[in-house]
Design a protein around this motif. Structure first.
Motif, short mmCIF file in Angstrom:
data_model
loop_
_atom_site.label_atom_id
_atom_site.label_comp_id
_atom_site.label_asym_id
_atom_site.label_seq_id
_atom_site.Cartn_x
_atom_site.Cartn_y
_atom_site.Cartn_z
N GLU A 82 73.80 -27.77 72.65
CA GLU A 82 74.14 -28.33 73.95
C GLU A 82 75.40 -29.20 73.86
OE1 GLU A 82 70.95 -30.63 75.71
OE2 GLU A 82 72.37 -31.36 77.23
N LEU A 83 75.50 -29.96 72.78
CA LEU A 83 76.66 -30.82 72.62
C LEU A 83 77.92 -30.00 72.33
CD1 LEU A 83 77.38 -33.87 72.56
CD2 LEU A 83 77.43 -33.60 70.09
N PHE A 84 77.79 -29.00 71.46
CA PHE A 84 78.93 -28.11 71.18
C PHE A 84 79.43 -27.52 72.49
CE2 PHE A 84 76.98 -27.13 66.78
CZ PHE A 84 77.68 -28.16 66.20
N LEU A 85 78.48 -27.09 73.29
CA LEU A 85 78.81 -26.47 74.56
C LEU A 85 79.58 -27.43 75.46
CD1 LEU A 85 76.45 -24.02 76.17
CD2 LEU A 85 77.59 -25.60 77.68
N LYS A 86 79.10 -28.67 75.51
CA LYS A 86 79.76 -29.67 76.35
C LYS A 86 81.19 -29.94 75.89
CE LYS A 86 75.82 -32.44 77.95
NZ LYS A 86 75.06 -33.67 77.63
N VAL A 87 81.37 -30.03 74.58
CA VAL A 87 82.71 -30.32 74.05
C VAL A 87 83.66 -29.15 74.33
CG1 VAL A 87 84.05 -30.66 71.92
CG2 VAL A 87 81.93 -31.93 72.27
N GLY A 88 83.19 -27.94 74.08
CA GLY A 88 84.02 -26.77 74.35
C GLY A 88 84.39 -26.67 75.82
N LYS A 89 83.42 -26.94 76.65
CA LYS A 89 83.61 -26.88 78.09
C LYS A 89 84.62 -27.94 78.54
CE LYS A 89 80.57 -26.22 82.04
NZ LYS A 89 79.19 -26.00 82.46
N ALA A 90 84.48 -29.15 77.98
CA ALA A 90 85.38 -30.25 78.34
C ALA A 90 86.83 -29.85 78.06
CB ALA A 90 85.01 -31.51 77.56
N PHE A 91 87.06 -29.20 76.94
CA PHE A 91 88.43 -28.79 76.61
C PHE A 91 88.89 -27.62 77.47
CE2 PHE A 91 88.07 -30.99 72.45
CZ PHE A 91 89.29 -31.62 72.47
N LEU A 92 88.05 -26.61 77.58
CA LEU A 92 88.52 -25.35 78.15
C LEU A 92 88.58 -25.33 79.67
CD1 LEU A 92 87.21 -22.43 75.97
CD2 LEU A 92 89.53 -23.27 76.28
N GLU A 93 87.61 -25.94 80.32
CA GLU A 93 87.59 -25.82 81.78
C GLU A 93 88.84 -26.40 82.42
OE1 GLU A 93 83.17 -24.99 83.47
OE2 GLU A 93 83.82 -27.09 83.43
#
Lengths: 367, 367
Positions: free
Chosen positions: A273-284
């Motif tokens: 879940e945290l990995f997902l949040k970090v990736g999303k924060a950068f990419l979106e």
């Protein structure tokens, strides 16, 4: 140092570290950068000087940091995610300075809505240091989740004119209470042994989506240190990734480091879940910037704030137009809504749009 | 320019852009940086000069990039993820230079295992430009997934001594075929209209975990451009996040940009799985660095490579010890295994360990 030596001011002027400003006929000098021992944001008015708000060091770990930083117990306060202002009396007017020492027409106009002005009648020599936060602030993209509209003021320090020092903590508290001033949340006195207690507090602030804490030693030296939540570091990335290429290069690595060390400290698992949040924060944000760039060749964020008079709104937008050569300010609309003039404007990130435009058009770079 | 004017070399020496090197008694000069029109890695031997391998521009989008960059059809080759070397004959010895123009004892020793030396007997004036890649290479943390052990050589250009130009593409192909030289995969000639065909190729390379392509225009000007896969950008982040604070500040933002524009181009959805991969790529390395730093105060990666002689292994490790003031090289072991001397060494990231150590000990920074 309480009074600035005239020769230092002359030298700073000569070296372009100081700018002459004018707010509705009031002339003042503003230190645009740190210069020798004078912090950025120091402002010189005719009969007094307002010292710039000092830099506060940041720790990345509590368990070792408290012992390393403090020799006495320390007060803990919420660090509110907004912008820093200094509010003071100039002749018969209340003015509010930005962190950079600029009299801000927006902040100045709104002081009376949040601050009991009797404070300045009784204490014309005091300066309120406050955070201004909320979804309708014109400077910062983020805001604490508990402010649902407009802005709020949060006093966190009181200083004197012509002085770099803050009032002792308990005196500040008394004045806040006496005048009913809005204040940052104050969590009381902690000792360097209270690591677990402070970790629990940070866990709660993190869950509530707050930025973090400022710790102020209960001692003559008044040592200060800040520490922020994982939420705040993640939010920083999420909000600013639309301007990924326009920010100072270590902006993102610094946030990642804060985040990772917070996890380590609080025993937060590096889960999916945290990995997902970090990736999303950068990419979106980045993908949104690409989309904007393709659609209308500009990458921007829209800000909205309210004014009491049209004149102040126009004065404000003029004042921020030349704040940065990399950010263009474009007015979207200025209209009366109820009691307020609502100003909407874009901050256009020129570097980001420039590079994206070049690359989307098939340009190459040597990296 | 084919011969370097002596006054230019003298000036470069005076300005510390050129260093005098010695490989087993062979003295040569090496350009450590680009200097005027001379690229970094240019090496001057007694009777000839080897020009540095030129920088190649990178495009971030194919659909617009091909038309923007090329006026003629272009050859497409695999870009192999390894390190760049130039192989040549010096008197009666074959030597191999690193990209920086240093005679590399490791690469030099292994040439004969992969390259038909008859090539240099017949063409003493030619220089093979090759990528060296594999899990047991001593320079690069990454390698193509299809190389399972040791290293391999992949020729991608042939140049002449004392010349900055490459042999025409078809001549290069003939020589590769004639001498059975190992080569990067060559995908043939494409036109600027072949966007979809090239996108399909990139999709396949991405799925196979390859780095990308170099495109070389079939024209007198021999224009070159590179373009990489999402896989490669993600892998870069994953591999290097252990040294997050030691890399050039725009290293990560550049990879994110490549990745996002590749997605946009190939119509890859920003789905949960990708967010997860990006977050993981950033955080896992960083968390590992924190763990290392706490455990033994050092942040490092271990490299392993094989040598034919103990002497060359020792010469190699000496040669890389002073390559960077931010990276310390520590030998772990050097032992005979079968026909080879196996060298294991750590690259210790001093900046990363220094800052992490400071923060883990409770130190503060002003950021």
């Amino acid at each position: 140092m309480t009074q600035l030596p005239p020769e230092l001011v002359r030298e700073a002027l000569k070296r372009n570290k100081v700018k002459i400003e004018n707010y509705k006929g009031i002339e003042y000098l503003r230190f645009m950068d740190d210069f020798k021992d004078v912090p950025r944001g120091t402002a010189l008015f005719k009969s007094f000087t307002l010292w710039g708000y000092p830099h506060i060091g940041r720790i990345f770990q509590l368990s070792t940091g408290l012992k390393e930083q403090f020799t006495h117990p320390f007060f803990v306060e919420e660090k509110v995610d907004g912008y820093n202002t200094r509010i003071f009396l100039h002749e018969d007017q209340i003015l509010a300075l930005s962190r950079g020492g600029y009299v801000c027409p927006f902040t100045t106009e709104r002081v009376e809505d949040f601050i009991n002005l009797k404070f300045f009648e009784d204490h014309p020599n005091l300066v309120l240091c406050a955070e201004v936060a909320g979804p309708e602030n014109p400077y910062v993209d983020e805001h604490p989740p508990y402010i649902k509209d407009d802005i709020q003021f949060f006093v966190f320090d009181i200083m004197e004119k012509d002085s770099q020092r803050f009032l002792p903590y308990r005196e500040k508290e008394k004045l806040i209470e006496k005048y009913g001033l809005p204040s940052v949340e104050r969590y009381g006195l902690f000792s360097v042994e209270d690591v677990d207690k402070l970790k629990r507090l940070m866990k709660r602030l993190n869950e509530e989506g707050r930025e973090g804490v400022v710790m102020k030693e209960d001692s003559e030296r008044d040592k200060r240190v800040k520490y922020v939540t994982l939420y705040s570091s993640l939010k920083d990335i999420e909000i600013t990734s639309v301007n990924l290429l326009g920010l100072p290069p270590d902006y993102f690595t610094n946030r990642l480091l804060r985040l990772a060390l917070f996890m380590e400290e609080e025993g937060i698992e590096a889960d999916q879940e945290l990995f997902l949040k970090v990736g999303k924060a950068f990419l979106e944000g980045l993908l949104k910037a690409i989309e904007m760039s393709k659609k209308d060749g500009r990458v921007y964020r829209t800000f909205r704030c309210r004014f009491k008079t049209r004149e102040n709104a126009l004065l404000f937008i003029e004042s921020i137009k030349h704040a940065s050569s990399q950010v263009q300010v474009l007015q979207r609309r200025l209209e009366k809504e109820g009691d307020y003039w609502v100003l909407e404007f874009d901050r256009v990130y020129l570097n980001m749009a420039g590079l994206l435009g070049h690359l989307l058009a098939g340009g190459s770079i040597f990296d």
